[in-house]
Design a protein around this motif. Structure first.
Motif, PDB file in Angstrom:
ATOM      1  N   MET A 136       0.862  -1.175   0.000  1.00  0.00           N
ATOM      2  CA  MET A 136       0.000   0.000   0.000  1.00  0.00           C
ATOM      3  C   MET A 136       0.909   1.239   0.000  1.00  0.00           C
ATOM      4  SD  MET A 136      -3.052   1.043   2.662  1.00  0.00           S
ATOM      5  CE  MET A 136      -3.838  -0.508   2.418  1.00  0.00           C
ATOM      6  N   GLU A 137       0.504   2.219  -0.721  1.00  0.00           N
ATOM      7  CA  GLU A 137       1.299   3.428  -0.818  1.00  0.00           C
ATOM      8  C   GLU A 137       1.405   4.137   0.527  1.00  0.00           C
ATOM      9  OE1 GLU A 137      -1.445   4.589  -3.596  1.00  0.00           O
ATOM     10  OE2 GLU A 137      -0.794   2.919  -4.807  1.00  0.00           O
ATOM     11  N   ASP A 138       2.497   4.860   0.708  1.00  0.00           N
ATOM     12  CA  ASP A 138       2.744   5.552   1.975  1.00  0.00           C
ATOM     13  C   ASP A 138       1.646   6.551   2.327  1.00  0.00           C
ATOM     14  OD1 ASP A 138       5.082   4.140   2.334  1.00  0.00           O
ATOM     15  OD2 ASP A 138       6.348   5.703   1.478  1.00  0.00           O
ATOM     16  N   ALA A 139       1.156   7.275   1.337  1.00  0.00           N
ATOM     17  CA  ALA A 139       0.119   8.278   1.604  1.00  0.00           C
ATOM     18  C   ALA A 139      -1.156   7.619   2.132  1.00  0.00           C
ATOM     19  CB  ALA A 139      -0.184   9.082   0.344  1.00  0.00           C
ATOM     20  N   LEU A 140      -1.536   6.495   1.524  1.00  0.00           N
ATOM     21  CA  LEU A 140      -2.735   5.797   1.987  1.00  0.00           C
ATOM     22  C   LEU A 140      -2.544   5.231   3.384  1.00  0.00           C
ATOM     23  CD1 LEU A 140      -3.917   3.942  -1.225  1.00  0.00           C
ATOM     24  CD2 LEU A 140      -4.770   6.064  -0.242  1.00  0.00           C
ATOM     25  N   SER A 141      -1.366   4.706   3.652  1.00  0.00           N
ATOM     26  CA  SER A 141      -1.074   4.189   4.995  1.00  0.00           C
ATOM     27  C   SER A 141      -1.178   5.299   6.032  1.00  0.00           C
ATOM     28  CB  SER A 141       0.319   3.578   5.044  1.00  0.00           C
ATOM     29  OG  SER A 141       0.367   2.417   4.259  1.00  0.00           O
ATOM     30  N   THR A 142      -0.693   6.477   5.693  1.00  0.00           N
ATOM     31  CA  THR A 142      -0.756   7.617   6.598  1.00  0.00           C
ATOM     32  C   THR A 142      -2.199   8.044   6.854  1.00  0.00           C
ATOM     33  OG1 THR A 142       1.406   8.375   5.839  1.00  0.00           O
ATOM     34  CG2 THR A 142       0.014   9.997   6.951  1.00  0.00           C
ATOM     35  N   VAL A 143      -3.015   8.072   5.795  1.00  0.00           N
ATOM     36  CA  VAL A 143      -4.430   8.441   5.945  1.00  0.00           C
ATOM     37  C   VAL A 143      -5.135   7.446   6.851  1.00  0.00           C
ATOM     38  CG1 VAL A 143      -6.635   8.594   4.718  1.00  0.00           C
ATOM     39  CG2 VAL A 143      -4.614   9.696   3.782  1.00  0.00           C
ATOM     40  N   LEU A 144      -4.940   6.137   6.606  1.00  0.00           N
ATOM     41  CA  LEU A 144      -5.584   5.116   7.429  1.00  0.00           C
ATOM     42  C   LEU A 144      -5.115   5.179   8.880  1.00  0.00           C
ATOM     43  CD1 LEU A 144      -5.567   2.122   4.934  1.00  0.00           C
ATOM     44  CD2 LEU A 144      -7.515   3.544   5.609  1.00  0.00           C
ATOM     45  N   LYS A 145      -3.831   5.448   9.077  1.00  0.00           N
ATOM     46  CA  LYS A 145      -3.309   5.590  10.438  1.00  0.00           C
ATOM     47  C   LYS A 145      -3.983   6.760  11.140  1.00  0.00           C
ATOM     48  CE  LYS A 145       0.836   6.212  13.132  1.00  0.00           C
ATOM     49  NZ  LYS A 145       2.227   6.588  13.166  1.00  0.00           N
ATOM     50  N   HIS A 146      -4.100   7.877  10.445  1.00  0.00           N
ATOM     51  CA  HIS A 146      -4.751   9.065  11.013  1.00  0.00           C
ATOM     52  C   HIS A 146      -6.202   8.767  11.387  1.00  0.00           C
ATOM     53  CE1 HIS A 146      -6.263  13.104  11.605  1.00  0.00           C
ATOM     54  NE2 HIS A 146      -7.163  12.869  10.668  1.00  0.00           N
ATOM     55  N   LEU A 147      -6.944   8.121  10.483  1.00  0.00           N
ATOM     56  CA  LEU A 147      -8.352   7.812  10.764  1.00  0.00           C
ATOM     57  C   LEU A 147      -8.481   6.879  11.973  1.00  0.00           C
ATOM     58  CD1 LEU A 147      -9.782   7.350   7.161  1.00  0.00           C
ATOM     59  CD2 LEU A 147     -10.091   9.310   8.690  1.00  0.00           C
ATOM     60  N   GLY A 148      -7.534   5.966  12.120  1.00  0.00           N
ATOM     61  CA  GLY A 148      -7.563   5.043  13.253  1.00  0.00           C
ATOM     62  C   GLY A 148      -7.213   5.694  14.576  1.00  0.00           C
ATOM     63  N   GLU A 149      -6.555   6.840  14.550  1.00  0.00           N
ATOM     64  CA  GLU A 149      -6.135   7.519  15.774  1.00  0.00           C
ATOM     65  C   GLU A 149      -7.090   8.623  16.216  1.00  0.00           C
ATOM     66  OE1 GLU A 149      -2.217   8.826  14.727  1.00  0.00           O
ATOM     67  OE2 GLU A 149      -1.322   6.879  15.179  1.00  0.00           O
ATOM     68  N   LEU A 150      -8.187   8.821  15.474  1.00  0.00           N
ATOM     69  CA  LEU A 150      -9.132   9.877  15.838  1.00  0.00           C
ATOM     70  C   LEU A 150      -9.731   9.613  17.215  1.00  0.00           C
ATOM     71  CD1 LEU A 150     -10.995  10.367  12.442  1.00  0.00           C
ATOM     72  CD2 LEU A 150      -9.320  11.885  13.484  1.00  0.00           C
ATOM     73  N   LYS A 151      -9.925  10.663  17.968  1.00  0.00           N
ATOM     74  CA  LYS A 151     -10.458  10.544  19.322  1.00  0.00           C
ATOM     75  C   LYS A 151     -11.976  10.692  19.371  1.00  0.00           C
ATOM     76  CE  LYS A 151      -6.394  10.207  21.138  1.00  0.00           C
ATOM     77  NZ  LYS A 151      -5.850   8.886  21.220  1.00  0.00           N
ATOM     78  N   ARG A 152     -12.607  10.895  18.229  1.00  0.00           N
ATOM     79  CA  ARG A 152     -14.063  11.040  18.206  1.00  0.00           C
ATOM     80  C   ARG A 152     -14.685   9.779  17.616  1.00  0.00           C
ATOM     81  NH1 ARG A 152     -13.994  12.893  12.810  1.00  0.00           N
ATOM     82  NH2 ARG A 152     -12.230  14.266  12.512  1.00  0.00           N
TER      83      ARG A 152
END
Length: 59
Positions: free
Chosen positions: A1-17
Motif C-alpha cells: 500500500m502506498e505511503d500516503a494511503l497508509s498515513t491516511v488510514l493511520k490518522h483515521l484510526g487515531e481519531l479521538k471522536r
C-alpha cells in the motif's frame, strides 16, 4: 500500500471522536473500493438482527 494511503488510514484510526466527517467517510470509502474492502453491512443494521434465540441479549 502506498505511503500516503497508509498515513491516511493511520490518522483515521487515531481519531479521538466516535465518528468520521463526511469527507473522511468518503475518503475511506474510496480507499475501500480501490482495494476491494467493501463493507456490505447496511447502515440501518441493528446489533440484534440475525441473533435468533439470543436476540434479547444485553450488550
Amino acid at each position: 500500500m502506498e505511503d500516503a494511503l497508509s498515513t491516511v488510514l493511520k490518522h483515521l484510526g487515531e481519531l479521538k471522536r466516535p465518528y468520521l466527517t463526511a469527507v473522511e467517510e468518503k475518503l475511506l470509502s474510496v480507499i475501500e473500493k480501490e482495494y476491494g474492502i467493501i463493507d456490505e453491512m447496511p447502515y440501518s443494521f441493528s446489533i440484534n438482527q440475525g441473533l435468533g434465540e439470543n436476540s434479547n441479549a444485553k450488550y
